[in-house]
Motif scaffolding. Sequence first.
Motif, PDB file in Angstrom:
ATOM      1  N   MET A   1      89.570  60.897  51.603  1.00 46.79           N
ATOM      2  CA  MET A   1      90.026  61.618  50.402  1.00 46.79           C
ATOM      3  C   MET A   1      90.033  63.132  50.666  1.00 46.79           C
ATOM      4  N   LYS A   2      90.937  63.804  49.983  1.00 48.49           N
ATOM      5  CA  LYS A   2      91.025  65.260  50.142  1.00 48.49           C
ATOM      6  C   LYS A   2      89.738  65.939  49.681  1.00 48.49           C
ATOM      7  N   GLU A   3      89.557  67.168  50.085  1.00 46.69           N
ATOM      8  CA  GLU A   3      88.377  67.923  49.665  1.00 46.69           C
ATOM      9  C   GLU A   3      88.503  68.269  48.180  1.00 46.69           C
ATOM     10  N   ALA A   4      87.368  68.244  47.485  1.00 48.23           N
ATOM     11  CA  ALA A   4      87.411  68.575  46.057  1.00 48.23           C
ATOM     12  C   ALA A   4      87.774  70.047  45.870  1.00 48.23           C
ATOM     13  N   LEU A   5      88.571  70.333  44.833  1.00 46.52           N
ATOM     14  CA  LEU A   5      88.898  71.723  44.482  1.00 46.52           C
ATOM     15  C   LEU A   5      87.675  72.388  43.892  1.00 46.52           C
ATOM     16  N   TYR A   6      86.886  71.529  43.216  1.00 46.19           N
ATOM     17  CA  TYR A   6      85.753  72.041  42.472  1.00 46.19           C
ATOM     18  C   TYR A   6      84.718  70.927  42.371  1.00 46.19           C
ATOM     19  N   GLU A   7      83.461  71.248  42.610  1.00 47.21           N
ATOM     20  CA  GLU A   7      82.407  70.254  42.401  1.00 47.21           C
ATOM     21  C   GLU A   7      81.384  70.789  41.424  1.00 47.21           C
ATOM     22  N   GLY A   8      81.247  70.097  40.306  1.00 51.06           N
ATOM     23  CA  GLY A   8      80.284  70.509  39.282  1.00 51.06           C
ATOM     24  C   GLY A   8      79.039  69.653  39.370  1.00 51.06           C
ATOM     25  N   LYS A   9      78.213  69.717  38.328  1.00 47.71           N
ATOM     26  CA  LYS A   9      76.955  68.981  38.351  1.00 47.71           C
ATOM     27  C   LYS A   9      77.190  67.474  38.210  1.00 47.71           C
ATOM     28  N   ALA A  10      78.172  67.110  37.414  1.00 45.69           N
ATOM     29  CA  ALA A  10      78.371  65.675  37.132  1.00 45.69           C
ATOM     30  C   ALA A  10      79.742  65.157  37.556  1.00 45.69           C
ATOM     31  N   LYS A  11      80.640  66.070  37.952  1.00 43.47           N
ATOM     32  CA  LYS A  11      81.997  65.629  38.275  1.00 43.47           C
ATOM     33  C   LYS A  11      82.560  66.437  39.450  1.00 43.47           C
ATOM     34  N   LYS A  12      83.566  65.809  40.101  1.00 50.39           N
ATOM     35  CA  LYS A  12      84.350  66.533  41.101  1.00 50.39           C
ATOM     36  C   LYS A  12      85.792  66.526  40.631  1.00 50.39           C
ATOM     37  N   VAL A  13      86.523  67.594  40.965  1.00 49.67           N
ATOM     38  CA  VAL A  13      87.927  67.684  40.568  1.00 49.67           C
ATOM     39  C   VAL A  13      88.787  67.808  41.818  1.00 49.67           C
ATOM     40  N   TYR A  14      89.807  66.960  41.905  1.00 48.03           N
ATOM     41  CA  TYR A  14      90.722  66.947  43.053  1.00 48.03           C
ATOM     42  C   TYR A  14      92.140  67.291  42.619  1.00 48.03           C
ATOM     43  N   ALA A  15      92.889  67.928  43.514  1.00 54.43           N
ATOM     44  CA  ALA A  15      94.320  68.128  43.288  1.00 54.43           C
ATOM     45  C   ALA A  15      95.021  66.777  43.468  1.00 54.43           C
ATOM     46  N   THR A  16      96.197  66.632  42.902  1.00 55.54           N
ATOM     47  CA  THR A  16      97.004  65.419  43.102  1.00 55.54           C
ATOM     48  C   THR A  16      98.385  65.850  43.600  1.00 55.54           C
ATOM     49  N   ASP A  17      99.270  64.900  43.839  1.00 60.54           N
ATOM     50  CA  ASP A  17     100.634  65.246  44.269  1.00 60.54           C
ATOM     51  C   ASP A  17     101.408  65.930  43.153  1.00 60.54           C
ATOM     52  N   ASN A  18     100.953  65.720  41.922  1.00 60.65           N
ATOM     53  CA  ASN A  18     101.599  66.354  40.770  1.00 60.65           C
ATOM     54  C   ASN A  18     100.897  67.686  40.481  1.00 60.65           C
ATOM     55  N   PRO A  19     101.619  68.809  40.601  1.00 66.90           N
ATOM     56  CA  PRO A  19     100.964  70.116  40.409  1.00 66.90           C
ATOM     57  C   PRO A  19     100.420  70.329  38.994  1.00 66.90           C
ATOM     58  N   ASN A  20     100.840  69.477  38.050  1.00 70.41           N
ATOM     59  CA  ASN A  20     100.366  69.616  36.669  1.00 70.41           C
ATOM     60  C   ASN A  20      99.144  68.762  36.352  1.00 70.41           C
ATOM     61  N   GLU A  21      98.701  67.975  37.340  1.00 67.63           N
ATOM     62  CA  GLU A  21      97.601  67.043  37.058  1.00 67.63           C
ATOM     63  C   GLU A  21      96.468  67.132  38.086  1.00 67.63           C
ATOM     64  N   TYR A  22      95.257  66.876  37.600  1.00 69.66           N
ATOM     65  CA  TYR A  22      94.080  66.801  38.460  1.00 69.66           C
ATOM     66  C   TYR A  22      93.469  65.403  38.349  1.00 69.66           C
ATOM     67  N   LEU A  23      92.702  65.046  39.387  1.00 67.65           N
ATOM     68  CA  LEU A  23      91.931  63.809  39.346  1.00 67.65           C
ATOM     69  C   LEU A  23      90.465  64.190  39.151  1.00 67.65           C
ATOM     70  N   VAL A  24      89.819  63.620  38.152  1.00 70.43           N
ATOM     71  CA  VAL A  24      88.402  63.888  37.909  1.00 70.43           C
ATOM     72  C   VAL A  24      87.590  62.678  38.364  1.00 70.43           C
ATOM     73  N   TYR A  25      86.579  62.912  39.188  1.00 69.57           N
ATOM     74  CA  TYR A  25      85.696  61.866  39.705  1.00 69.57           C
ATOM     75  C   TYR A  25      84.317  62.055  39.073  1.00 69.57           C
ATOM     76  N   TYR A  26      83.829  61.025  38.392  1.00 71.60           N
ATOM     77  CA  TYR A  26      82.536  61.094  37.692  1.00 71.60           C
ATOM     78  C   TYR A  26      81.404  60.629  38.615  1.00 71.60           C
ATOM     79  N   LYS A  27      80.412  61.503  38.821  1.00 67.70           N
ATOM     80  CA  LYS A  27      79.284  61.200  39.714  1.00 67.70           C
ATOM     81  C   LYS A  27      78.090  60.622  38.929  1.00 67.70           C
ATOM     82  N   ASP A  28      77.132  60.090  39.681  1.00 69.13           N
ATOM     83  CA  ASP A  28      75.887  59.602  39.059  1.00 69.13           C
ATOM     84  C   ASP A  28      74.839  60.717  38.959  1.00 69.13           C
ATOM     85  N   ASP A  29      75.116  61.874  39.541  1.00 67.98           N
ATOM     86  CA  ASP A  29      74.132  62.965  39.540  1.00 67.98           C
ATOM     87  C   ASP A  29      73.889  63.477  38.120  1.00 67.98           C
ATOM     88  N   ALA A  30      72.641  63.789  37.862  1.00 65.67           N
ATOM     89  CA  ALA A  30      72.284  64.342  36.551  1.00 65.67           C
ATOM     90  C   ALA A  30      71.436  65.590  36.760  1.00 65.67           C
TER      91      ALA A  30
END
Length: 235
Positions: A1-30
């Motif tokens: 998978m591509k590198e995350a654009l942004y990694e927060g405390k509970a989620k990671k955000v990835y770019a997609t092929d669509n410049p208007n959309e992001y993919l959000v990945y929900y982590k188990d970290d708290a």
Amino acid sequence: MKEALYEGKAKKVYATDNPNEYLVYYKDDATAFNGEKKGTIHSKGILNNKISAFFFEMLTKAGVPNHFVRIVSDREMLVKKLEILQIEVVVRNIAAGSLAKRIGWEEGRKLPLPIVEFYYKDDALGDPLINEDHARVLNLATDEQMKALKDWGLKINSILSTFLKGKKVELIDFKLEFGIHNGELLLGDEISPDTCRFWDTETGQKLDKDRFRRDLGDVEAAYKEVLRRLTGEVC
Ligand code: UDP
């Protein structure tokens, strides 16, 4: 998978092929207390993805513009790309957490009317409480956007509280984040037991991240119970 654009405390955000959309990945970290307490809650990412998707779909039907596009997998949702405002909007119905401390009310005391608060999203400062004047001075949002944040906060509160009462859940308080997409203000981030306080209407049992913050145990079971009450799904 591509590198995350942004990694927060509970989620990671990835770019997609669509410049208007992001993919959000929900982590188990708290995390809690501004990152001082760290841990993992097993399956949290899966549960929060499902719970957030459910709330966003409900709000879409109720006419609340938001970033949700669709669920992609157990832990991923597709969202519209937002420029997030550096403001957290907290809406409260019952005194708890930092409000209970600030005004000296016991936790659980009902507020005569909902309170909307703004916090400046800045980890180094510990996300301080601010008002509309601070937001103006710090250039965080326009006056019109600040009014919209308050109005949407109250509207979302009324939609969610009414719905949750029917599921025997009291909505104590919650946090929202908003952003701009093609010039339009949209609700973003997540709506989950990480960002809301949910108490069982009858027993007062906490069904949210306070179980982690306060070491109350059965954290995963509480998140599962929220999903079950919302959708009937046993996860
Ligand atoms: N909240 C959040 N993220 C934050 C701070 C607060 O999601 O960075 C949520 C929290 O889960 C609760 C509400 O906002 O539902 C009000 O939180 P409070 O100000 O009482 O802070 P806390 O007790 O978390 O310190």
